[in-house]
Enzyme design. Structure first.
Site, short mmCIF file in Angstrom:
data_model
loop_
_atom_site.label_atom_id
_atom_site.label_comp_id
_atom_site.label_asym_id
_atom_site.label_seq_id
_atom_site.Cartn_x
_atom_site.Cartn_y
_atom_site.Cartn_z
N LYS A 64 0.82 -0.99 0.20
CA LYS A 64 -0.12 -0.41 -0.19
C LYS A 64 0.82 1.17 0.00
O LYS A 64 2.00 1.28 0.17
CB LYS A 64 -1.21 0.25 1.15
CG LYS A 64 -1.96 0.86 1.55
CD LYS A 64 -2.69 0.67 2.24
CE LYS A 64 -2.58 1.71 3.33
NZ LYS A 64 -3.18 1.04 4.51
N LYS A 102 0.59 5.51 0.29
CA LYS A 102 0.46 6.91 0.52
C LYS A 102 0.14 7.42 -0.29
O LYS A 102 0.35 7.71 -1.25
CB LYS A 102 0.17 7.65 1.55
CG LYS A 102 1.49 7.21 3.26
CD LYS A 102 -0.42 6.25 3.39
CE LYS A 102 -0.51 6.12 4.95
NZ LYS A 102 -1.49 5.93 5.04
N HIS A 150 -7.55 -1.79 10.89
CA HIS A 150 -6.27 -0.67 10.46
C HIS A 150 -5.22 -1.43 11.36
O HIS A 150 -5.89 -1.01 13.02
CB HIS A 150 -6.62 0.51 10.90
CG HIS A 150 -6.17 2.09 11.14
ND1 HIS A 150 -5.65 2.37 12.38
CD2 HIS A 150 -5.08 2.44 10.30
CE1 HIS A 150 -4.99 2.97 12.32
NE2 HIS A 150 -4.77 3.59 11.38
MG LIG Z 1 -4.87 4.63 6.48
#
Ligand SMILES: [Mg+2]
Length: 394
Positions: free
Chosen positions: A192, A194, A325
């Site tokens: 992942k 940003k 998360h």
């Molecule tokens: Mg996040």
């Protein structure tokens, strides 16, 4: 002469006295631990000027001990502000725990929430309670001799995992590629990065470079950390469809339920959100309005495992996917117990706090065979402890 006891007499049905039926909490120790980050960390909230770069994470650890010698360890946390207040609130409510049966976790959660009623049933107060709640679940699983996932009832013994910590916006793209390679070499399955840079072209260039580097076969996600408005999220969502993303995370303000629902309906790419929500009630708003494809609860933020399990049931009922998360040390167990194939987020930041490491292999993170959550506090965590408080005997 005494009549023989019938097979259904109260005597024959009585539970044997034992660890699981007659224990009491005798001690609680709280610990405020500040974990320094080696590099100040920036996501989109920093680039839009809403927050400063993050330099540390404040942890609240709770250790619970019982009359029969059982122990549990749980934690909550805060990024930027809030850590000292969580610790202070936990100190205020911890004495309520003494003398309670540690098995009755939901009853204890309710008792602690009533003790905190004046400051509400969500947010900072229940995040303080979360550390205690998680410690009680750890204790219950340890006492049963089971990993927490097994105590809850696991659907799998490993969970797909992806890395986040290598793809922040302060990191140059060449370093992001190196970090991704390192994660994949560790057995992490997805990457992942940003996004949410004020210049959308920068996001698309970085994303394109990462996708090209990884190839089409590696699951790739992006996270905008709430920094787009509705038109920007639509535009960027459409522009990113070609990258075949696993999901777009927090494209909008965390509380924009209708905006998320419209985006989820408009795009092929799945939408994920929920990490900033701090109660079951807030998650229920997202779940019942089909606002996301993938819900991302955070057990410490929503008040602990007891609350997480409630919202996970609601999310499964609504056919949502789950990608909790942060805090993989807790969420690995909870994800393993979710009916639909979930993801867990690999963050190596917390590793120095514990003596144990989680195994990642072939794109998956494996539930440890140790009882409970499977973690003990490291000497480093003790060295980073700024405050402690004890209640009862320990
Ligand atoms: Mg996040």
């Amino acid at each position: 002469m005494t009549a023989p006891a019938s097979p259904t007499s109260p005597t024959s049905l009585a539970s044997p006295e034992g660890d699981a039926t007659s224990d009491r909490v005798t001690g609680v120790r709280l610990r405020a631990v500040h974990l320094p980050l080696t590099t100040p960390v920036s996501d989109a909230k920093v680039l839009t000027g809403r927050q400063r770069a993050m330099t540390e994470v404040a942890f609240l650890f709770a250790e619970v001990r019982t009359a029969r010698g059982h122990e549990g360890l749980g934690f909550s946390y805060s990024k930027r502000a809030g850590g000292p207040a969580q610790f202070t609130h936990a100190c205020e409510v911890a004495p309520e725990l003494l003398g309670e049966d540690p098995s009755d976790i939901a009853k204890i959660w309710t008792k602690l929430v009533w003790a905190s009623a004046s400051v509400g049933r969500s947010g900072l107060s229940t995040q303080a309670i979360a550390a205690i709640d998680i410690a009680l679940w750890d204790l219950k699983a340890k006492r049963a001799g089971l990993p927490l996932a097994k105590l809850l009832g696991a659907h799998r013994d490993s969970v797909r995992c992806y890395n986040t910590s290598g793809g922040f916006l302060h990191t140059p793209v060449e370093q992001v590629l190196d970090n991704a390679d390192a994660s994949l070499a560790r057995g992490v399955g997805g990457i992942k990065i940003k996004v949410g840079h004020p210049d959308h072209a920068v996001d698309l260039r970085r994303l394109s470079a990462v996708r090209e580097h990884l190839g089409a076969g590696v699951p790739l996600m992006v996270d905008a950390n709430q920094q787009w408005d509705r038109p920007a999220a639509r535009r960027m969502g459409r522009a990113m469809e070609e990258f075949r993303l696993e999901w777009i995370e927090e494209p909008l303000d965390a509380y924009d339920v209708r905006g998320h629902a419209a985006l989820t309906a408009a795009l092929d790419t799945p939408i994920a959100s929920g990490e900033m929500l701090v109660s079951v009630a807030e998650h229920w708003e997202m779940i019942k309005h089909d606002a996301v494809d993938i819900i991302q609860p955070d057990a410490p933020r929503v008040g602990g495992i007891t609350q997480f399990l409630k919202l996970a049931t609601l999310a499964d009922h609504q056919h949502l996917q789950l990608a909790p998360h942060f805090a993989m040390e807790i969420h690995l167990h909870l994800a393993a117990a979710y009916p639909r194939e979930p993801w867990v987020e690999h963050f190596d930041w917390l590793e120095p706090l514990f003596n144990e490491r989680l195994e990642t292999r072939d794109g998956r993170m494996y539930v440890p065979d140790r009882p409970g959550l499977g973690f003990t506090l490291s000497e480093q965590a003790r060295a980073w402890t700024r405050e402690t408080a004890g209640f009862g005997t320990f």
